[in-house]
Design a protein around this motif. Structure first.
Motif, PDB file in Angstrom:
ATOM      1  N   ARG A 296      -2.874  -4.516  -5.209  1.00  0.00           N
ATOM      2  CA  ARG A 296      -4.096  -5.227  -4.860  1.00  0.00           C
ATOM      3  C   ARG A 296      -4.868  -4.407  -3.836  1.00  0.00           C
ATOM      4  N   SER A 297      -6.189  -4.474  -3.896  1.00  0.00           N
ATOM      5  CA  SER A 297      -6.939  -3.778  -2.852  1.00  0.00           C
ATOM      6  C   SER A 297      -7.119  -4.752  -1.692  1.00  0.00           C
ATOM      7  N   GLY A 298      -7.478  -4.204  -0.547  1.00  0.00           N
ATOM      8  CA  GLY A 298      -7.570  -5.031   0.655  1.00  0.00           C
ATOM      9  C   GLY A 298      -9.012  -5.219   1.071  1.00  0.00           C
TER      10      GLY A 298
ATOM     11  N   ASP B  92       0.717  -1.973   4.469  1.00  0.00           N
ATOM     12  CA  ASP B  92       0.120  -3.203   3.935  1.00  0.00           C
ATOM     13  C   ASP B  92      -1.322  -3.438   4.366  1.00  0.00           C
ATOM     14  N   LEU B  93      -1.813  -2.650   5.321  1.00  0.00           N
ATOM     15  CA  LEU B  93      -3.195  -2.844   5.773  1.00  0.00           C
ATOM     16  C   LEU B  93      -4.117  -1.962   4.949  1.00  0.00           C
ATOM     17  N   SER B  94      -5.332  -2.450   4.701  1.00  0.00           N
ATOM     18  CA  SER B  94      -6.306  -1.613   4.010  1.00  0.00           C
ATOM     19  C   SER B  94      -6.853  -0.594   5.002  1.00  0.00           C
TER      20      SER B  94
ATOM     21  N   THR C 132     -11.222  -0.069   0.948  1.00  0.00           N
ATOM     22  CA  THR C 132     -10.554  -1.272   0.431  1.00  0.00           C
ATOM     23  C   THR C 132      -9.134  -0.976  -0.041  1.00  0.00           C
TER      24      THR C 132
ATOM     25  N   LYS D  21      -5.219  -0.074   0.038  1.00  0.00           N
ATOM     26  CA  LYS D  21      -4.104  -0.253   0.966  1.00  0.00           C
ATOM     27  C   LYS D  21      -3.628   1.121   1.443  1.00  0.00           C
TER      28      LYS D  21
ATOM     29  N   GLU E 261      -9.374  -2.170   7.376  1.00  0.00           N
ATOM     30  CA  GLU E 261      -8.751  -2.960   8.441  1.00  0.00           C
ATOM     31  C   GLU E 261      -8.177  -2.057   9.529  1.00  0.00           C
TER      32      GLU E 261
END
Lengths: 535, 300
Positions: free
Chosen positions: A270-272, B90-92, B124, B126, B95
């Motif tokens: 998934r993108s963030g 786990d952070l984009s 965007t 990860k 972020e």
């Protein structure tokens, strides 16, 4: 099948074996230790009259609700009855950690990429890791069989029991084999595998509460010994079913491996978000974010566990026929003082609180992981002091571990209240049982903080302390040690044999003070030491 | 006042003496190159400047403060990009940039958008999925979006392609124009040659040379390629010429800078057909300092 897909498997197997030369023996030998502990406990309890002791247990509705009925009334029967769940847990965890360590972790760190650039096939890593895990289980099985034969079990039944245990380990090797294919992170693979393992334990407890002859025997591997019935009929034929069930996930994992790219998962990542939410702006927010997923996993597991326990407690504890061992634990007559309905649930809460201790330690050590992996270097060059950074992780550890116990108290209190038909009268008691475990759990937060801050290299010593507390508990229950020794464990001050109205509040308060003191020393140590950095 | 002033700094890890004697001064407003081979002590020096490691002995002044005691206050005024950026899987990227910027004390959102464009980074994704170069970009975007007086870079462009390398150099030039100070550790020597006012060379935990590029060039040799009309064997008799190779009347050799006059006299008397002079490069300077170590190792 194409041979080139398996090229390099042998070399990789040797590499994995070498890398695991210290880890593998731990989970291979642990079942032997567990069997010896169970055997010595029952020998000390029963001696000549072991059969009567077991009969007594078997008639005790409470004990058999947790462990199910005894299948044969001798020492081997006692081992199967009391030891199986621990052995299954050990082999299950050992298998899943070993397999994930050599497959997804290698991919995540980029080692697989290097390996695959040499003459190694698509299936080489998976095959080598599976072989290692299965051989580990087989050796554990041989040791289990030898130990039980040595303790007086018949050769065929001992072998059947050992093979049953081996298939449980292999089942979880297969499950984690599938789990590592799904997403690109090893954390997610571990999460999925442990969830399946936890579900297996939960179902086996559920199975025991209904008399251990339900269809669940087929569903959860943790109850497979109920099908083969070693030392109580020896039904070899079920092994065929086990082998098929073990082979299925393994086959699926091969199919999935072939269908995905190295380093990727079957599911597309998934993108963030493009930007961080406005509140994501402090080390505390980061610490919370890093531990959130894991925390919710624990919450779900805790709630499921306690609801099952609490729902069955009221009806079980009130029935007659409690065994002498249980009502006379460690030489006390605690059951006389405690309202009968609370006996079962108080043990359940206590056991979970022990595990929340594990949670507390791992949560503190998340900072250690961050340090070792070089991620706190890009925080400490900002307006983040060492104290603030470590404090953030500790706040999360304190809050989350306490929240787990609060949630367990609320869920357990509600479930018990509804099941017993007297919510108002029971909720407060169950809630207090759970909340009173906060100080002993916090000791592990403080202890881990102290060790990590002052002596990061030996901080794993926290685990030794935790294991020691669990062993104290076991040996006290077996009457091998008395209460004065047991009270070394912080859990002794909120022990399940202590009535809620008689909790030692001063001692519990002192535990909190000690924990905070440890934490302060740990913070000072961290403030004044070098940070481990990558070269 | 100098932005960085290090005197007699040492650092030991147990018995390993990583820094033996570091003396380094970085003037306000200059771009200072910090070069040396792997393991010479560049990153250790920088981490002591950041207060991540504790010095064993010596005096350090960073923006007028003590990097260990005043770490948090000083960090308001500096940004840092390490050579090997590890991020939270786990952070984009977006972020991460925002978090790092906010922990610095705020970032310029407009500037961040421009930089994301320039470095062509998709925020965007990860962090787990980023390549090494993209992880560097995350740290660079975050650093250049922040306001600071001092920029510390530790091999910041490792893993970047030449296009991105150029964008990095543009960003540093801008920072320099705004009068900020930069400490740039690197072993991409062209990067140092393009950007740096002064250079310090570190070797085995010691600063062995400091100066402007011109000063440093003075210490080393130019290379001359020349084709003469007749034989110029007298070149070999001169004291300032080295490594002469000959092919007919074509000569190639290096000379000490003070020998240029004598060499020209000899060449002129032999008659020059064509000639090129290669200026001393940082590479040669580098080799002059470290070639010795390599040779010693080969002998062993």
């Amino acid at each position: 099948m194409n041979n080139k897909n398996f090229a390099g498997t042998g070399i990789l197997f040797k590499l994995f074996l070498h890398r695991d030369r210290f880890l593998l023996p731990i989970w291979i030998f642990l079942p032997v230790v567990l069997i010896l502990i169970v055997a010595s406990t029952f020998s000390s309890m029963g001696g000549e009259g072991l059969e009567n002791v077991l009969l007594d247990f078997d008639n005790d509705p409470l004990v058999s609700a947790i462990l199910g009925p005894v299948m044969s009334f001798d020492l081997t029967g006692a081992i199967v009855w009391r030891g199986t769940s621990q052995i299954a847990l050990t082999l299950g965890l050992g298998s899943l950690f070993t397999l994930i360590r050599h497959t997804r972790v290698d991919e995540e760190t980029g080692r697989s990429e290097l390996i695959r650039s040499y003459v190694t096939g698509t299936y080489a890593s998976l095959t080598a890791a599976l072989t290692l895990t299965i051989i580990g289980n087989l050796i554990a099985g041989i040791l289990i069989a030898i130990t039980i034969i040595f303790l007086g079990g018949s050769i065929t039944s001992s072998l059947l029991y050992a093979i049953t245990m081996v298939t449980i380990g292999c089942f979880f090797a297969g499950i984690s084999g599938v789990a590592v294919q799904l997403r690109e992170s090893s954390g997610s693979a571990r999460g999925i595998s442990i969830t399946v393992l936890g579900l297996g334990i939960l179902l086996s407890i559920l199975n025991n509460t209904v008399g251990a002859d339900s269809f669940l025997n087929w569903i959860t591997p943790m109850a497979w010994q109920r099908l083969t019935q070693p030392f109580a009929g020896d039904n070899w034929i079920y092994l065929i079913y086990f082998i098929i069930i073990c082979a299925l996930p393994i086959i699926i994992s091969y199919v999935l491996t072939a269908r995905r790219d190295l380093g990727e998962g079957i599911f597309i990542p998934r993108s963030g978000p493009k930007e961080a939410s406005p509140r994501f702006s402090s080390p505390l927010a980061l610490a919370w974010r890093l531990k959130k997923k894991n925390f919710f996993g624990w919450i779900i597991a805790t709630v499921l566990y306690i609801v099952v326990f609490a729902a069955f407690s009221p009806s079980l504890s009130k029935t007659e026929g409690m065994s002498g061992w249980l009502s006379n634990l460690g030489g006390t007559n605690w059951v006389e003082d405690m309202e009968l309905g609370y006996v079962f649930i108080s043990i359940g809460i206590y056991l979970m609180a022990l595990f929340v201790g594990i949670y507390a330690i791992t949560t503190v050590f998340r900072l250690k992981k961050e340090e070792n992996e070089g991620r706190i270097e890009i925080l400490l060059d900002k307006q983040v002091s060492r104290t603030k950074l470590m404090r953030s992780h500790l706040i999360v550890a304190y809050l989350f571990s306490a929240t787990l116990l609060l949630v367990m108290g609320i869920a357990g209190g509600l479930a018990y209240g509804i099941a017993s038909g007297d919510l108002g009268g029971n909720f407060g008691v169950i809630f207090s049982m759970s909340v009173s475990k906060i100080p002993p759990v916090w000791i592990f937060v403080g202890l881990s903080a102290l060790l990590y801050g002052l002596f990061p290299r030996i901080s794993e010593f926290s685990w030794v302390i935790w294991i020691s507390c669990s062993i104290l508990e076991l040996t006290w229950e077996a009457k091998l040690i008395d209460w004065s020794l047991m009270s070394i464990s912080p859990y002794a001050y909120a022990h399940y044999t202590i009535q809620i109205t008689e909790l030692p509040y001063l001692s519990l308060f002192l535990l909190i003070v000690i924990s905070l003191l440890f934490t302060t020393i740990g913070l000072l140590g961290f403030k004044n030491r070098n940070i481990q950095t990558k070269a | 006042m100098n932005a960085i002033e290090i005197k007699n700094l040492t650092k030991s890890f147990g018995k390993a003496h990583v820094l033996k004697d570091i003396n380094l001064s970085v003037k306000q407003g200059e771009v200072h190159g910090f070069i040396g081979p792997n393991g010479a002590g560049k990153s250790t020096t920088i981490r002591i400047l950041l207060g991540i490691l504790r010095k064993t002995s010596g005096d350090i002044s960073l923006l007028g403060g003590d990097p260990w005691k005043d770490a948090v206050q000083l960090h308001k005024r500096l940004v840092y990009v390490p050579g090997d950026v590890t991020l939270w899987p786990d952070l984009s990227g977006g972020e991460t940039i925002d978090l790092l910027g906010r922990l610095h004390g705020g970032l310029n959102v407009e500037r961040k958008k421009q930089l994301l464009e320039l470095f062509q980074l998709d925020p965007t994704k990860k962090s787990r999925t980023y390549s090494k170069g993209n992880r560097q970009k995350v740290a660079l975007v975050s650093a250049f979006s922040c306001e600071a007086d001092l920029y510390i870079f530790d091999e910041p462009t490792s893993g970047l392609d030449p296009l991105m390398e150029e964008i990095f150099q543009d960003c540093v030039s801008e920072v320099k124009k705004a009068g900020k100070t930069v400490l740039l550790s690197s072993h991409i020597l062209s990067e140092v040659e393009n950007l740096c006012d002064r250079v310090s060379i570190i070797r085995q935990g010691q600063i062995v040379e400091t100066g402007t590029l011109d000063q440093l060039r003075h210490l080393t040799r130019s290379t001359i390629n020349v084709e003469t009309k007749k034989s110029a064997t007298r070149l070999e008799e001169l004291s300032g010429t080295h490594g002469i190779s000959q092919n007919g009347f074509k000569y190639r050799f290096s000379i000490d800078s003070n020998a240029l006059n004598d060499v020209m006299k000899v060449l002129l008397s032999a008659g020059i057909n064509s000639m090129t002079v290669e200026p001393p490069s940082l590479e040669e300077l580098f080799m002059r300092h470290y070639g010795e170590d390599i040779r010693k190792k080969e002998e062993n």
